[in-house]
Design a protein around this motif. Sequence first.
Motif, PDB file in Angstrom:
ATOM      1  N   TRP B 188       0.831  -1.218   0.000  1.00 15.78           N
ATOM      2  CA  TRP B 188       0.000   0.000   0.000  1.00 15.78           C
ATOM      3  C   TRP B 188       0.864   1.267   0.000  1.00 15.78           C
ATOM      4  CZ3 TRP B 188      -3.985   2.458  -1.356  1.00 15.78           C
ATOM      5  CH2 TRP B 188      -4.438   3.601  -0.692  1.00 15.78           C
ATOM      6  N   GLY B 311      -4.763  -0.254   5.173  1.00 15.29           N
ATOM      7  CA  GLY B 311      -4.926   0.953   4.373  1.00 15.29           C
ATOM      8  C   GLY B 311      -5.567   0.735   3.012  1.00 15.29           C
ATOM      9  N   ASN B 327      -6.607   8.428   6.199  1.00 18.47           N
ATOM     10  CA  ASN B 327      -5.526   7.466   5.997  1.00 18.47           C
ATOM     11  C   ASN B 327      -4.278   8.000   6.674  1.00 18.47           C
ATOM     12  OD1 ASN B 327      -4.253   5.119   4.302  1.00 18.47           O
ATOM     13  ND2 ASN B 327      -2.910   6.871   3.983  1.00 18.47           N
ATOM     14  N   ASP B 329      -0.319   6.672   6.920  1.00 19.93           N
ATOM     15  CA  ASP B 329       0.764   5.712   6.734  1.00 19.93           C
ATOM     16  C   ASP B 329       1.837   5.990   7.776  1.00 19.93           C
ATOM     17  OD1 ASP B 329      -0.542   4.671   4.584  1.00 19.93           O
ATOM     18  OD2 ASP B 329       0.687   5.655   3.070  1.00 19.93           O
ATOM     19  N   GLY B 335       0.114   1.175   8.559  1.00 16.25           N
ATOM     20  CA  GLY B 335      -0.729   2.280   8.139  1.00 16.25           C
ATOM     21  C   GLY B 335      -2.019   2.224   8.924  1.00 16.25           C
ATOM     22  N   CYS B 336      -2.961   3.058   8.515  1.00 12.72           N
ATOM     23  CA  CYS B 336      -4.240   3.074   9.206  1.00 12.72           C
ATOM     24  C   CYS B 336      -5.235   3.800   8.322  1.00 12.72           C
ATOM     25  CB  CYS B 336      -4.064   3.768  10.560  1.00 12.72           C
ATOM     26  SG  CYS B 336      -5.411   4.778  11.131  1.00 12.72           S
ATOM     27  N   GLY B 337      -6.445   3.268   8.254  1.00 11.66           N
ATOM     28  CA  GLY B 337      -7.488   3.919   7.459  1.00 11.66           C
ATOM     29  C   GLY B 337      -8.771   4.021   8.256  1.00 11.66           C
TER      30      GLY B 337
ATOM     31  N   CYS C   7       0.377  10.875   6.522  1.00 14.92           N
ATOM     32  CA  CYS C   7       1.408   9.898   6.867  1.00 14.92           C
ATOM     33  C   CYS C   7       2.295  10.509   7.941  1.00 14.92           C
ATOM     34  CB  CYS C   7       2.232   9.529   5.637  1.00 14.92           C
ATOM     35  SG  CYS C   7       3.221  10.880   4.995  1.00 14.92           S
TER      36      CYS C   7
END
Lengths: 115, 551, 319
Positions: B188, B311, B327, B329, B335-337, C7
């Motif tokens: 991702w 993600g 989102n 990263d 990561g995370c969404g 990010c």
Amino acid sequence: MELKVIENATCTFCGCVCDDIELHADDVRIHQAKKACVLGKSWFLNHTAEKKYPDALIDGQPASLDEAIEVAANHLYEADMPLVYGMSNTTCEAQKECVAMADLLGALLDSHTSL
Amino acid sequence: MLRITGGTIYDPANGINGEVRDLYIADGKFSSKFDAGRTIDATGMVIMPGGVDVHTHVAGGSINFGRARTPEDHRRTHAFIRSKTRRSGLGGMAPTTFATGYLYAGMGWTTVNEAAVPVLSARHTHEELNDIPIVDKSSLVLLANNEIILDLLEEGEDERAKQIMAWYIWAAKSYGVKAVNPGGVASWKYGNDSKHLTSKISGYDHITPGTIVTKYAKMIDELGIPHPLHLHCNNLGAPGNVETTLETMRHLEGSRAHFAHLQYHAYGGDDWGNMRSEAARLAEYFNAHTNMTTDAGAVLFGDTVTITADGPWQHLLYKLTGRKWGNLDVENETGCGIVPYTYRPSNLVNAVQWAVGLELLLLINDPWRVFLSTDHPNGACFWRYPEIIQLLMCADYRNECMANLPLNIKNKISLPEISREYTLYEIATITSAGPARSLGLKHKGNLGIGKDADLVIYHQDKDIARMFGHPRYVFKGGEIVIEEGDIRETPDGKEYLIQPFYEPDIDEFLRPRFEDRYCMSFENYPVEMERIEHAQIQKCTGDDAEDGDSQ
Amino acid sequence: MGGKVTCTLGEVKNRADFIVYWGGNPAECHPRHFTKYTLMQKSKFLPRGRKDRTVVLVDIRETKSAKAADHFLQVRPGKDFELLTILRALIKDQKVSEEQVAETGLSLEVLKDLIEKMKAAKFGVMFFGMGLSMTRGKHMNAAALLTLAAEMNAFTKFVAMPMRGHGNVTGADVIMRWQTGYPFGISLNRGYPRYNPGEFSTVDVLVRGDTDCAFIIGADPGATMPKPAIDHLAKVPTIVLDPHVTHTSRLSRVHITTAPAGIAAPGTGYRMDEVPMPLKPALQSPYPSDEEVVRRIRETIALRPDWMTNQPQMIEAQI
């Protein structure tokens, strides 16, 4: 006098929060802030451990910390709609105390973000 | 000291199935003696060990990102008003930390496992865990897309990879390892995904998701970590993904593994139009392979916010729903969404998901291996667990609910053919004794002498959801924390962590790789021990002690 | 609808081959941003460092940061929202009129070239500063930029991040979110948190005269806020905690000197990407920490009778 060296110190002047600063300090002031940028250097070098100000001021007059805490608590307690504001140049630990105090007071709570 | 008399006890860890017995409590533990003190008459009431949530998202960067994205929900949900001794809080899809403690304890849950922590922000997670009152806590670190470890596997340096895994667990002051979409989240970072066990992982030539799950499970077993590899499989949420899940299970034969939120991994079909449940097939395989445990990740209809380290899946969900997308990263690690979501009974896909969660709970025949969860807040909020208990215990109620599903769901689910109803003993197993055993928390989910006096007392009630939503008493560490819906006390919970062994020279091996990948100082990265409030270091196997209540 | 696609800074260091700064001047305001996190770093994926990255600066004037950029786009003041919206249309090949483009001070050719470069990037990032979020359009501008970044993910990997200033303001956001659900602009006067920027945000509260006591910590509104707000601070009892006697201290009823955070007081600070950092003080201050003083004030207040009694424990739904 031998300077104390603090490695990987963290600079909170701006949002970069660089944590690779090498500080050289004696008991009173920081003499060197290696790797810090121009803003970080002045941040570290301009704060000292000198007693430049009174512990507290009440109505502009020097006062003790205990008195100031009592008067501050009184004003906040007596207020109908107190406001707790700022929280930028301080630690998370202090911020948590601010939120806890605002909760107890039923206060308005706001940071720099709202500007 | 305290005595509870006359209650009907369901204590699966000790094989006690609905017997009337007295319980004695001293110094926060169950005791064999009672000299003097308060007596609580529980005659006619049901007693179970306090609930243990093996998989939830209640603290740290991702749930806090979820809170940021859903102010409209905070505005409409229930609100806890502060008192002189208790902080205010908001419930809803992503409750605030204080409210999280009140809501869990309020329905009799006393231990929760935060299932997804990036090491980089573990400090943040622990700060939030410290602010969740009443319940005890543990957390799992996200390591299956950690590029430093993947690089080592790519180079064939498996032993070193294991050492680094141990280093990371201790750096994060964590309790075990979570793998989310192994390799897929690494892909991702390039905007790609790795959906199958043989898929390419962007940036790697020699390893696949299959390599990661196999080697991680082995490494975790070798390190003697109490809780097995906690796995969120590849290809979550997609029609036909049951093949990926079964393939993953085959890869893990011979190792311990915990399959998180299996509901999201049990679909047949090949597009959204013909998606169907494959719970029966998955349960059949699962029943025959006793190396695995799982939690349901059940879905309930209504609003929630989905939060996962997966993600690429969240990007797809955003494209499908057109709703808000968050989102994040995290460098080198994960990561995370975040996407708000509404499960609707009229929506065929959602209806299948709702059925699959229940089917898995009903078709997996060993309650010691399947646990109640909603993957909070993904399938539903944790405070809706009593509704699921009702669905499990009452076939009639299930049939009533099924009447609201779309007509064309026929042949897509097997729920209508299932008549099983859970007993109270089985409920105590899937909500407490089972997850405690899977987590390796020997003093939890157990009403035996010397165990933590965490228990819940319910009124007998034909309305099962009401019964489980409104306990008569909840005890945490021997103290009454909830009484008839009132929050009596809000003690701090403990936090469990482990310190798996690694060679001390790992620091110097890791440092240059770390400095290459991260942008914070190596020395500042590990979470300091003094940041963990009421830390309890649990032993890894190989260390002998029975219960590791040190410190 | 967009959202926030972001990010941690290490991802930018490791992967970003296309970097936009919009309405910010990092060369002067975040001096190490270029060298530590973005432009100058070499990585596994960008082995030649700066040479492997394309840098664009969008601002209303050519600041020192422009020198560090490959491309400088001068947007007409107050036209950021329009420019962002045009870019959102262009990435989807929607039609945009010449006049609409001209209004932004830029040419269609330049914008098309920008879009082409954005789409060709492997990993793009947009940093935005107060020049975007504090000028005409404010949060609408920020939302437009975040949406553009989110929508770019249909073509390639793209993220966005605000350039937070002011030390640990990010920490305040993060903590208020987990403790109250909201990041700022909160009222707790009903005993539970409510959120309404514009109503509960400080400048508005002060200008309306809606508070009768202000507690100020780690900020100096007396130096930065509009005059009517400062006038109200001077009128009501104001309490200031600060390492220095500030403008706000001078108009306050109570000032308490505290140890500077991170220099003489330990704890935690959050970076702009919400990564928490430990603070290691070099000096021992003769003054107490903010944390200690606020705790003592709270404990003193807690000794008084509670003004809010007979409240239910919980309300099922807020009205």
